[in-house]
Scaffold this motif. Sequence first.
Motif, PDB file in Angstrom:
ATOM      1  N   SER A 184       2.038   1.792  -5.957  1.00  0.00           N
ATOM      2  CA  SER A 184       1.708   1.275  -4.912  1.00  0.00           C
ATOM      3  C   SER A 184       2.492   0.236  -3.890  1.00  0.00           C
ATOM      4  O   SER A 184       3.320  -0.485  -5.214  1.00  0.00           O
ATOM      5  N   GLY A 200       1.063  -1.276  -0.151  1.00  0.00           N
ATOM      6  CA  GLY A 200       0.264  -0.348  -0.367  1.00  0.00           C
ATOM      7  C   GLY A 200       1.061   1.427  -0.132  1.00  0.00           C
ATOM      8  O   GLY A 200       1.919   1.631  -0.857  1.00  0.00           O
ATOM      9  N   TYR A 206       0.125  -1.558   5.030  1.00  0.00           N
ATOM     10  CA  TYR A 206       0.202  -3.136   5.853  1.00  0.00           C
ATOM     11  C   TYR A 206       1.254  -3.694   6.104  1.00  0.00           C
ATOM     12  O   TYR A 206       1.975  -4.253   5.151  1.00  0.00           O
ATOM     13  N   ALA A 258      -7.260   2.317  -1.512  1.00  0.00           N
ATOM     14  CA  ALA A 258      -8.463   3.234  -1.166  1.00  0.00           C
ATOM     15  C   ALA A 258      -7.740   4.267  -0.942  1.00  0.00           C
ATOM     16  O   ALA A 258      -8.065   5.494  -1.994  1.00  0.00           O
ATOM     17  N   GLU A 259      -7.023   4.658  -0.476  1.00  0.00           N
ATOM     18  CA  GLU A 259      -6.218   5.614   0.312  1.00  0.00           C
ATOM     19  C   GLU A 259      -5.391   6.506  -1.328  1.00  0.00           C
ATOM     20  O   GLU A 259      -5.221   7.991  -1.161  1.00  0.00           O
ATOM     21  N   THR A 297      -1.897   3.917   6.527  1.00  0.00           N
ATOM     22  CA  THR A 297      -2.579   3.160   6.621  1.00  0.00           C
ATOM     23  C   THR A 297      -2.026   1.981   5.977  1.00  0.00           C
ATOM     24  O   THR A 297      -2.580   0.729   5.094  1.00  0.00           O
ATOM     25  N   ASP A 303      -6.808  -3.133   0.959  1.00  0.00           N
ATOM     26  CA  ASP A 303      -7.487  -2.605   0.253  1.00  0.00           C
ATOM     27  C   ASP A 303      -7.919  -1.126   0.554  1.00  0.00           C
ATOM     28  O   ASP A 303      -8.031  -0.647   0.651  1.00  0.00           O
ATOM     29  N   ALA A 304      -7.827  -1.283   2.592  1.00  0.00           N
ATOM     30  CA  ALA A 304      -8.330   0.680   2.944  1.00  0.00           C
ATOM     31  C   ALA A 304      -6.455   1.348   2.394  1.00  0.00           C
ATOM     32  O   ALA A 304      -6.887   2.652   1.736  1.00  0.00           O
ATOM     33  N   SER A 305      -5.320   0.444   2.795  1.00  0.00           N
ATOM     34  CA  SER A 305      -4.570   1.667   1.859  1.00  0.00           C
ATOM     35  C   SER A 305      -4.348   1.829   0.591  1.00  0.00           C
ATOM     36  O   SER A 305      -4.331   3.544   0.327  1.00  0.00           O
ATOM     37  N   ALA A 328      -8.108  -6.961   3.527  1.00  0.00           N
ATOM     38  CA  ALA A 328      -9.050  -5.641   3.993  1.00  0.00           C
ATOM     39  C   ALA A 328      -7.743  -4.621   4.368  1.00  0.00           C
ATOM     40  O   ALA A 328      -8.258  -3.298   4.209  1.00  0.00           O
ATOM     41  N   ARG A 329      -7.111  -5.335   4.651  1.00  0.00           N
ATOM     42  CA  ARG A 329      -5.507  -4.279   4.924  1.00  0.00           C
ATOM     43  C   ARG A 329      -4.931  -3.779   3.630  1.00  0.00           C
ATOM     44  O   ARG A 329      -5.276  -2.470   3.765  1.00  0.00           O
ATOM     45  N   GLU A 341      -7.584   7.760  -3.606  1.00  0.00           N
ATOM     46  CA  GLU A 341      -8.563   9.102  -3.193  1.00  0.00           C
ATOM     47  C   GLU A 341      -7.351   9.931  -3.806  1.00  0.00           C
ATOM     48  O   GLU A 341      -7.472  11.121  -4.275  1.00  0.00           O
TER      49      GLU A 341
END
Length: 349
Positions: free
Chosen positions: A302, A209, A216, A334-335, A214, A330-332, A327-328, A338
């Motif tokens: 990434s 990520g 991982y 997603a940032e 964020t 994906d969260a990073s 999940a970890r 953004e």
Amino acid sequence: MLVTCGTPGDPPDVNEDRHSGRLMTRTPVNVTVTGAAGQIGYALLFRIASGHLLGPDTPVNLRLLEITPALKAAEGTAMELDDCAFPLLKGITITDDAKTAFDGVNVALLVGARPRTKGMERGDLLEANGGIFKPQGEAINAGAADDVKVLVVGNPANTNALIAQQHAPDVPRERFTAMTRLDHNRALSQLAKKLGVAVTDIENMTIWGNHSATQYPDLFRAKVGGKTAAEAVNDQAWLENDFIPTVAKRGAAIIEARGASSAASAANAAIDHVYDWVNGTEWTSMAVPSDGSYGVPEGIISSFPVRTSNGSYEIIQGLEIDEFSRARIDASVAELVEERDAVKELGLI
Ligand SMILES: NC(=O)C1=CN([C@@H]2O[C@H](COP(=O)(O)OP(=O)(O)OC[C@H]3O[C@@H](n4cnc5c(N)ncnc54)[C@H](O)[C@@H]3O)[C@@H](O)[C@H]2O)C=CC1
Ligand SMILES: O=C([O-])CC(=O)C(=O)O
């Protein structure tokens, strides 16, 4: 403004190492460091000049890019570099002009960036850095050598790398990378302490990520003594509530303790990143443009597990990703999406 130091009269391709007496028969590699008068620059330049970036047989020309008010400080650092009489250092150029700094560059270390100051929103930070990384990308596009390799250290590193890359359409896009090697090294060290093993006993450490809180650091892919690191630790609470936040927030903890951000460890990680990219390694972490691997949208810069050889790298494929890790990651990611969308909206890419 342009200042040159060093020994430009040396023949370009035959140099005698006066310490070892060995003949070095390689053409000097042009290494550009931006933000050269900053803290990381000060910790980085002496190690590049002494052969830690590219190896003990590779002479280097250093190009130091700074903003005009910091040129004098960069000159002071160049004086100290001269005073080390490094056998591998063939010349130093100091400039505030990106075109000059990146002309013929083989390795570009983009360290200088606009730090976040009080009252600055994330959008302001991205915009200020766009003003730095867009022209630097253009200058790399205009003048870099065919084999150029770019490492972005200046934060937000992943998105700054994306901005520079998008303004260098003639450079293969995979040559633009961002640094998560410091996070990788931090993760190795924290895990080694927990397990009472040497850092060299740990294999396959991976940061996924963004280089941000964020990120991982993945103990389900890392291995120690034939087990996954997660099995070796056997303590999910430590992994979730201690290990991951300690690694991800280490930058802030260093600032709190030292009153300044990580500099020597960041410089060390930059050396590790480029050394391994050039010389090859079976497994490390680098933030690189996604090719869609592991569900990371194509183009996003990434962090992945990568293997390097002969000056190129590939994302390590075929790893099974468990639900917790998914999940970890994906969260990073997603940032990062953004951040990409924000710089797009600002017209920076
Ligand atoms: N990716 C990572 O793991 C890490 C990234 N960093 C980031 O690295 C960056 C540099 O950190 P430090 O050296 O400690 O900062 P610093 O503030 O000591 O030095 C930055 C230097 O960049 C120069 N600079 C600013 N704009 C420039 C431009 N357009 N061209 C050339 N030079 C320019 C400044 O004059 C200054 O000398 C920061 O963004 C920091 O957040 C720091 C630690 C780890
Ligand atoms: O947090 C910061 O500003 C510096 C940084 O990137 C790190 O130490 O990882």
